[in-house]
Write an enzyme that holds these catalytic residues in place. Structure first.
Site, PDB file in Angstrom:
ATOM      1  N   SER A 107       0.745  -1.193   0.044  1.00 28.86           N
ATOM      2  CA  SER A 107       0.038   0.149   0.056  1.00 28.86           C
ATOM      3  C   SER A 107       0.907   1.165   0.095  1.00 28.86           C
ATOM      4  O   SER A 107       1.699   1.478   0.935  1.00 28.86           O
ATOM      5  CB  SER A 107      -0.955   0.075   1.310  1.00 28.86           C
ATOM      6  OG  SER A 107      -1.538   1.033   1.350  1.00 28.86           O
ATOM      7  N   GLY A 108       0.445   2.165  -0.868  1.00 23.28           N
ATOM      8  CA  GLY A 108       1.498   3.449  -0.988  1.00 23.28           C
ATOM      9  C   GLY A 108       2.428   3.217  -1.905  1.00 23.28           C
ATOM     10  O   GLY A 108       3.516   4.223  -2.013  1.00 23.28           O
ATOM     11  N   THR A 112      -1.736   2.496  -7.909  1.00 22.97           N
ATOM     12  CA  THR A 112      -2.984   3.141  -8.460  1.00 22.97           C
ATOM     13  C   THR A 112      -2.382   4.081  -9.627  1.00 22.97           C
ATOM     14  O   THR A 112      -2.850   4.392 -10.466  1.00 22.97           O
ATOM     15  CB  THR A 112      -3.782   3.808  -7.521  1.00 22.97           C
ATOM     16  OG1 THR A 112      -4.121   2.716  -6.523  1.00 22.97           O
ATOM     17  CG2 THR A 112      -4.936   4.414  -8.102  1.00 22.97           C
ATOM     18  N   ASN A 157      -0.611   5.834   2.915  1.00 24.64           N
ATOM     19  CA  ASN A 157      -1.217   6.380   1.755  1.00 24.64           C
ATOM     20  C   ASN A 157      -2.409   7.091   1.804  1.00 24.64           C
ATOM     21  O   ASN A 157      -3.438   6.733   2.526  1.00 24.64           O
ATOM     22  CB  ASN A 157      -1.382   5.205   0.651  1.00 24.64           C
ATOM     23  CG  ASN A 157      -1.648   5.785  -0.641  1.00 24.64           C
ATOM     24  OD1 ASN A 157      -1.690   7.238  -0.790  1.00 24.64           O
ATOM     25  ND2 ASN A 157      -1.769   4.759  -1.859  1.00 24.64           N
ATOM     26  N   SER A 160      -5.323   5.754  -0.635  1.00 21.58           N
ATOM     27  CA  SER A 160      -5.176   4.223  -0.500  1.00 21.58           C
ATOM     28  C   SER A 160      -6.236   3.593  -1.096  1.00 21.58           C
ATOM     29  O   SER A 160      -7.397   3.848  -0.704  1.00 21.58           O
ATOM     30  CB  SER A 160      -4.745   3.602   0.792  1.00 21.58           C
ATOM     31  OG  SER A 160      -4.681   2.282   0.874  1.00 21.58           O
ATOM     32  N   SER A 161      -6.177   2.984  -2.263  1.00 20.91           N
ATOM     33  CA  SER A 161      -7.375   1.798  -2.691  1.00 20.91           C
ATOM     34  C   SER A 161      -7.841   0.785  -1.643  1.00 20.91           C
ATOM     35  O   SER A 161      -6.814  -0.003  -1.316  1.00 20.91           O
ATOM     36  CB  SER A 161      -7.192   1.158  -3.879  1.00 20.91           C
ATOM     37  OG  SER A 161      -6.313   2.228  -4.731  1.00 20.91           O
ATOM     38  N   GLY A 387      -1.160  -4.960  -2.448  1.00 21.97           N
ATOM     39  CA  GLY A 387       0.080  -5.944  -2.144  1.00 21.97           C
ATOM     40  C   GLY A 387       0.015  -6.363  -0.919  1.00 21.97           C
ATOM     41  O   GLY A 387      -0.869  -6.480  -0.111  1.00 21.97           O
ATOM     42  N   GLU A 389       0.651  -7.596   2.642  1.00 20.84           N
ATOM     43  CA  GLU A 389       0.483  -6.908   3.901  1.00 20.84           C
ATOM     44  C   GLU A 389       1.029  -7.392   5.026  1.00 20.84           C
ATOM     45  O   GLU A 389       0.397  -8.802   5.454  1.00 20.84           O
ATOM     46  CB  GLU A 389      -0.790  -6.326   4.050  1.00 20.84           C
ATOM     47  CG  GLU A 389      -1.487  -5.187   3.177  1.00 20.84           C
ATOM     48  CD  GLU A 389      -2.683  -4.600   3.329  1.00 20.84           C
ATOM     49  OE1 GLU A 389      -3.420  -5.210   4.201  1.00 20.84           O
ATOM     50  OE2 GLU A 389      -3.204  -3.779   2.632  1.00 20.84           O
TER      51      GLU A 389
HETATM   52  N1  ADP Z   1       4.850   8.013 -10.120  1.00 22.78           N
HETATM   53  C1  ADP Z   1       4.686   8.819  -9.187  1.00 22.78           C
HETATM   54  N2  ADP Z   1       4.983  10.027  -9.112  1.00 22.78           N
HETATM   55  C2  ADP Z   1       4.659  10.821  -8.102  1.00 22.78           C
HETATM   56  N3  ADP Z   1       4.151  10.364  -7.012  1.00 22.78           N
HETATM   57  C3  ADP Z   1       3.965   9.196  -7.239  1.00 22.78           C
HETATM   58  C4  ADP Z   1       3.929   8.465  -8.156  1.00 22.78           C
HETATM   59  N4  ADP Z   1       3.334   7.340  -7.719  1.00 22.78           N
HETATM   60  C5  ADP Z   1       2.830   7.319  -6.567  1.00 22.78           C
HETATM   61  N5  ADP Z   1       2.943   8.516  -6.125  1.00 22.78           N
HETATM   62  C6  ADP Z   1       2.637   9.057  -4.762  1.00 22.78           C
HETATM   63  O1  ADP Z   1       2.260   8.162  -3.852  1.00 22.78           O
HETATM   64  C7  ADP Z   1       1.041   8.005  -3.309  1.00 22.78           C
HETATM   65  C8  ADP Z   1       0.462   6.864  -3.310  1.00 22.78           C
HETATM   66  O2  ADP Z   1       0.361   6.272  -4.526  1.00 22.78           O
HETATM   67  P1  ADP Z   1      -0.846   5.081  -4.736  1.00 22.78           P
HETATM   68  O3  ADP Z   1      -0.621   4.857  -6.225  1.00 22.78           O
HETATM   69  O4  ADP Z   1      -2.064   5.486  -4.509  1.00 22.78           O
HETATM   70  O5  ADP Z   1      -0.310   3.955  -4.019  1.00 22.78           O
HETATM   71  P2  ADP Z   1      -1.014   2.541  -4.134  1.00 22.78           P
HETATM   72  O6  ADP Z   1      -2.128   2.682  -4.649  1.00 22.78           O
HETATM   73  O7  ADP Z   1       0.027   1.486  -4.238  1.00 22.78           O
HETATM   74  O8  ADP Z   1      -1.317   2.370  -2.406  1.00 22.78           O
HETATM   75  C9  ADP Z   1       0.141   8.887  -4.351  1.00 22.78           C
HETATM   76  O9  ADP Z   1      -0.847   9.645  -3.990  1.00 22.78           O
HETATM   77  C10 ADP Z   1       1.371   9.865  -5.048  1.00 22.78           C
HETATM   78  O10 ADP Z   1       1.356  10.953  -4.138  1.00 22.78           O
HETATM   79 MG    MG Z   2      -4.163   2.104  -4.872  1.00 18.71          MG
END
Ligand code: ADP
Ligand code: MG
Length: 1110
Positions: A107-108, A112, A157, A160-161, A387, A389
């Site tokens: 997560s984070g 996404t 995050n 977070s989804s 992912g 956890e």
């Molecule tokens: N490629 C990227 N460039 C800039 N910031 C990113 C990038 N990927 C993730 N982030 C930052 O990380 C945070 C968490 O990403 P997210 O995709 O929501 O994580 P996950 O889905 O894996 O939990 C986002 O809100 C963003 O601020």
């Molecule tokens: Mg996510």
């Protein structure tokens, strides 16, 4: 020209972990860190992309970047998520292979975001057009909607989804998107009722309260205050960098774009509000007689508002919170609920309500974005799933999530190996067996239908009797104790008996990514996922279509006594379906790693990364990839890159690329066991070999650069020199020309000066000579003239003297002769001879004069004015007399030729002349006109037959005249007939006699002195014709008419009285009783040339006559 580049150019660390040398966990982390510190967040393991979350926006997602990576080979540019997206999209479009993009990470870690980057890249490079853009827009806009309802702020995050998402994007044969299908997995619904510290509920609750208008909130019976709702955690309600109000508008807008109707949006928001209300319902115990507590709703206001919102009867819901009905085959047993049970029921309802709403949203979005055509689609699946956890406290959710990741790892291993093996076969390379850890055994531990953990859990849940989490653990302890990946304190396996890190209520699984300790508390409940039937029935009874749709099992007519499938079972089967689906597709992996736990940029926590590297099995991944050959490259690009290392291949190799590479490798003396020739690629066993090649290439490039520089500089200097030389020649030529021109001009002007002096001198000399010559000539002439003059004068004097003498001689001689003649003839002259001579002379002159007149007589025409000129002045009187006599004589002669009629005509003309000459200005114009008399030819014209019969006498004049109306002065055409006795006026058309005047009754005729044809006939007073008064007429032949009238009048009168002709510009006429003055005035020509007549008043009639034109 497109520049051929390679991943190997300007590499920071190594871009592909496969090339890491030596390969160890430390070097792996070192490489990741080095790249991360240089903002290189992407690194490859073969075709897998490792993505480090930068936690800040990097300028590497611009449209220019999209263009850079578009249609380029995977290893051509530095690692990027776009390269993977491009590879996937192109192989989908061009090779018709369905693709899936598997994004994993904790997560984070950026899953996404990665999935959104892939989607936006594909959207940017695929086709364009109105319809395609709409589909793209809907697909992209489904994200904000799902994120609002399915994402929440967690400690890891901010966005977070809290659900797993798999989205199939469908494309047509051209690669244009047609639509999509979204599958969701296991929403973390426990969050609805309770959030861990420092976390929030799902975004939508906060967004609704912050962003909705006052009006909407009023309708939903909500307050803007988060603290009013039990379900909303307050400690982190406001998140830095998240603007809930704006997000709410974005979500609403996205819902509209995706195709939600207004009332659908309203219903959804009503449900969200209902969940909040539900959280506020509280219970109090009420003691019953049999010593049990029964729960009652404490404050019914929230219950009431919620029921109003959803159209539920309040009593029904209230009852459902107090009683529970259990139906078994034929009987129904109703038991009361205590307060704890009531709270459990309330929360279960809230969780169910929300998770069903979420699933409904996904279904609804799918309905909008589904492809419209039925034709075969190509599919690109994007899996963004939670992912692995490992928390301190791991419960049922983590167990499920980790199971899913275990499955994904398995499919990853399977597919990677399969792909590797396929490539070896394709390239005709011998397959060497690769040692790797297969996690199938762990999957089996969890999902095996006979003795898997999930099967055990289901069995416990369905078993009659008391079932608790402890009984479940007992069961596990007996069934799974032998499994090498299962650990439990109480298992028969005695080795954990003293392991204090393993509490009694927990079991531990050794996942491929590490050991995870699960606490069994809540497993049974969560797996059962029970919602009391009373509640689902109460929901079904709601007067709200969406709620009704969400609780179909509440329909009393379809009571199903079978238990619904357990959560674990549902998840397992959906994961099974997903795995089957993924296996049919070409996988592309993105493995996300988060560099630190603080959501901070620039911080790299090695321990944290190391942990992720381990459980993502990345080292494993590199090893698998390197097991056979670490590096492979098609012959073409390989030769292109290294051809400068061998003289035979540099600069051009003419044969096939493979042979070129063979020559190259032989020349470089690379040991043959280090590489292998495939069909289209060369396989390099060890990264060392590749780096050897790269190093050689680098050196060679330096040499080549020097060579190129040398040649270039030489060429540049040479060209510069040649140019200078050429320019010098040109400049010199121009300068010489200029100098010569100047010199020439100087010489020329000097010559001219010298020449002019010389010429001047010559000319002056010549002039002097000429002047001298001229003076000499003039002197000669003067002398000659004087001399000639002297001579001529002398001669003249002599001649004059001689002439005088001769004249004197002649005079003297003449005098002498005269004297002699007179003396001789004096005796012959008589005394009066002089007079006789004179008479004779006069007679001779007269004779000559008369003969001259006779000879010069003019012609006999009386109008000939010629007469010969007089010869002598003394004959003047006689000459005039003779002229008059001759004229009279010739007139007499002329007259004697006239016939009687002609004589009469001239008589009339004469009479007219006597009457009008010099009295009326009309006269002169009449002189030349013959007097015709009968202008109408009255006797011959059959039209006037009747009229001519009326008149007895011979008609002397017949003409059309204008009779002036006495009253208004207007004219009417009349025929005027004149006979010896009468003047008759008749109608011009009919010939009918209008008036007849006997000539004796006519006393006078009046005319003007002017150029007009008006005349007045004055009648004798009292005569028969004079009843209406005098006539005022106008005739074209006035002179003739009056003359005739005058002539007849004087002949016809008995007493010889003359008819009076009165010529005057003003005369009186008698019209009936009035005496009217007719006055002629000169007028400017207005109505043409004719005179006009106007009765001014009863005393005056005015005739305007145009001035006579010359
Ligand atoms: N490629 C990227 N460039 C800039 N910031 C990113 C990038 N990927 C993730 N982030 C930052 O990380 C945070 C968490 O990403 P997210 O995709 O929501 O994580 P996950 O889905 O894996 O939990 C986002 O809100 C963003 O601020
Ligand atoms: Mg996510």
């Amino acid at each position: 020209m497109e520049v051929k580049t390679s991943l190997l150019d300007n590499m920071i660390g190594v871009g592909d972990m496969v090339l890491l040398e030596p390969l160890s966990e430390d070097s792996f982390l070192e490489n990741l860190k080095k790249r991360f510190d240089h903002n290189e967040i992407y690194t490859y393991i073969g075709s897998v992309v490792i993505s480090m979350n930068p936690y800040r926006s990097l300028p590497i997602y611009s449209p220019e970047k999209v263009e850079e990576y578009r249609n380029r080979n995977f290893y051509e540019l530095s690692p990027h998520i776009y390269a993977l997206a491009d590879e996937a999209y192109r192989s989908l479009r061009d090779q018709d292979k369905d693709q899936c993009i598997l994004i994993t990470g904790e997560s984070g870690a950026g899953k996404t975001e990665a999935s959104k980057l892939v989607m936006s890249y594909v959207a940017a490079v695929c086709g364009k057009g109105q319809e395609v853009n709409k589909v793209k827009e809907q697909l992209l806009q489904s994200n904000p909607v799902l994120e609002a309802f399915g994402n929440a702020k967690t400690v890891r995050n901010d966005n977070s989804s809290r659900f797993g998402k798999y989205m199939d994007i469908e494309f047509d044969f051209k690669g244009d998107p047609l639509g999509g299908v979204i599958s969701n997995y296991l929403l973390e619904k426990s969050r609805v009722v309770k959030q861990p510290r420092g976390e929030r509920n799902f975004h939508i609750f906060y967004q609704l309260l912050s962003g909705a208008s006052d009006d909407t909130l009023k309708k939903l019976k909500l307050y803007r205050d988060f603290s009013k709702y039990n379900y909303l955690s307050l400690d982190s309600a406001v998140v830095n960098g998240l603007d809930d109000a704006t997000s709410f508008r974005t979500v609403k807008n996205a819902m509209q774009i995706v195709g939600f109707m207004e009332d659908e949006i309203r219903s959804v928001l009503e449900l969200v509000a209902a969940v909040l209300k539900l959280g506020n319902i509280e219970f109090k115990p009420e003691s019953r007689c049999n010593d049990t507590d029964e729960s009652r709703v404490r404050d019914k206001n929230d219950l009431k508002e919620m029921c109003e919102l959803l159209g539920i009867e309040q009593t029904v819901l209230e009852r459902a919170f107090s009683y529970r009905t259990v139906e078994a085959k034929l009987e129904k047993v109703s038991t009361t609920l205590n307060v704890a049970q009531a709270y459990y029921a309330r929360d279960a309802l809230a969780k169910n309500l929300y998770s069903r709403l979420f699933s409904w949203l996904v279904t609804r979005i799918n309905e909008s974005i589904k492809a419209q055509t039925k034709s075969r689609h190509k599919v690109m699946g994007v899996l963004d799933i939670y992912g692995f956890e490992i928390f301190e406290d791991n419960s049922f959710e983590q167990f499920i999530i980790n199971y899913c990741n275990e499955k994904l790892q398995q499919i990853f291993i399977e597919l990677t190996l399969r792909e590797e093996q396929e490539e070896y076969i394709r390239e005709g390379i011998e397959w060497t067996n690769i040692e790797y850890f297969n996690n199938a055994v762990i999957c089996d531990l969890i999902e095996n239908n006979q003795n898997g953990i999930m099967a055990m859990l289901d069995e416990e849940c369905l078993r009659p009797g008391t079932v608790t989490d402890e009984t479940f653990l007992d069961k596990l302890n007996t069934v799974c104790a032998e499994h090498q990946h299962f650990e439990s304190r109480l298992s028969k396996n005695s080795k954990f008996l003293n392991d204090h890190s393993l509490p009694h209520s927990c079991f531990r699984i050794q996942h491929y990514a590490g050991k995870v300790l699960y606490c069994v508390e809540g497993f049974v409940d969560k797996n059962n996922d029970l919602l009391y039937r009373d509640l689902s029935q109460a929901m079904f009874k709601a007067n709200h279509s969406l709620i009704k749709e969400l609780f179909p099992e509440g329909n009393p007519s379809k009571v199903n006594l079978k238990r619904p499938p357990t959560a674990g079972y549902q998840f397992k089967s959906s994961v099974g379906t997903l795995m089957k689906n993924l296996q049919t597709k070409n996988p592309n992996y993105i493995r996300c790693i988060k560099p630190n736990d603080k959501k901070a940029a620039h911080i790299f926590t090695p321990s944290l990364v190391c942990h992720q590297v381990r459980y993502l099995g990345l080292m494993e991944n590199v090893r698998v990839r390197r097991a056979g050959y670490a590096f492979r490259q098609p012959y073409g690009p390989c030769l292109e890159r290294y051809k400068m290392l061998c003289k035979r291949t540099w600069p051009h190799w003419r044969g096939p690329a493979r042979e070129g590479v063979e020559v190259l490798m032989a020349d470089l003396q690379v040991p043959t066991e280090e590489f292998s020739y495939g069909r289209s690629k060369i396989f390099i066993r060890n990264p060392r070999t590749l780096f050897f090649l790269e190093e050689r290439r680098r050196q060679c490039l330096q040499d080549l650069a020097t060579l190129i520089q040398k040649i270039y500089r030489g060429w540049k200097c040479r060209t510069h020199f040649l140019l200078m030389k050429k320019s010098q020649v040109v400049v010199a030529a121009w300068y010489r020309r200029y100098a010569q021109q100047k010199k020439y001009q100087r010489i020329k002007s000097a010559t001219t000066v010298v020449q002019s002096y010389a010429r001047g001198w010559q000319a002056r000399k010549l002039l002097r000579e000429l002047k001298h010559q001229k003076r000499c000539e003039e002197a000669v002439t003067t002398i000659a003239a004087y001399w000639h003059g002297t001579q001529a004068r002398r001669e003249l004097r002599k001649l004059k003297e001689e002439a005088r003498r001769k004249h004197a001689v002649a005079v003297i001689w003449a005098c002498w002769q005269g004297l002699k003649v007179r003396r001789e003839y004096r005796k012959f002259f008589r005394a009066n001879a002089g007079k006789k001579i004179y008479n004779f002379t006069i007679q001779r002159i007269m004779q000559k004069y008369f003969l001259g007149v006779k000879r010069g007589l003019p012609c006999m025409s009386p109008v000939d004015k010629n007469w010969p000129a007089r010869p002598y002045r003394f004959l003047d009187a006689a000459h005039a007399q003779l002229r008059s006599i001759f004229h009279l004589w010739r007139c007499k002669k002329y007259r004697s030729q006239f016939s009687e009629e002609r004589k009469a005509v001239y008589q009339e003309k004469l009479e007219a002349s006597e009457l009008f000459k010099d009295k009326k200005s009309l006269y002169p114009s009449s002189v030349s006109q013959p007097f015709k008399g009968d202008y109408l030819e009255i006797s011959k014209n059959p039209k006037y037959q009747k009229l001519s019969n009326c008149v007895e006498e011979k008609v002397l004049l017949a003409d059309v005249v204008n009779k002036i109306n006495r009253a208004n002065g207007k004219g009417t055409s009349r025929i005027l007939l004149l006979t010896k006795k009468n003047v008759v006026l008749a109608d011009q058309k009919t010939g009918q006699v209008k008036a007849s005047v006997a000539l004796p009754d006519l006393i006078s005729v009046s005319v003007s002195t002017q150029n007009d044809g008006f005349f007045a006939l004055k009648l004798k007073e009292g005569s028969a014709s004079a009843v209406k008064g005098d006539f005022l007429l106008s005739s074209e032949h006035l002179i003739e008419t009056i003359t005739k009238l005058h002539h007849i009048g004087s002949t016809a009168s008995d007493d010889g009285e003359q008819l009076d002709i009165n010529i005057s510009d003003e005369f009186l006429v008698q019209f009936k009783q009035d005496k009217v003055c007719v006055k002629f005035i000169q007028a400017a020509t207005k109505n043409g040339n004719s005179a006009s007549c106007k009765r001014k008043n009863n005393r005056l009639l005015e005739v305007s006559v145009p001035a006579a034109t010359a």
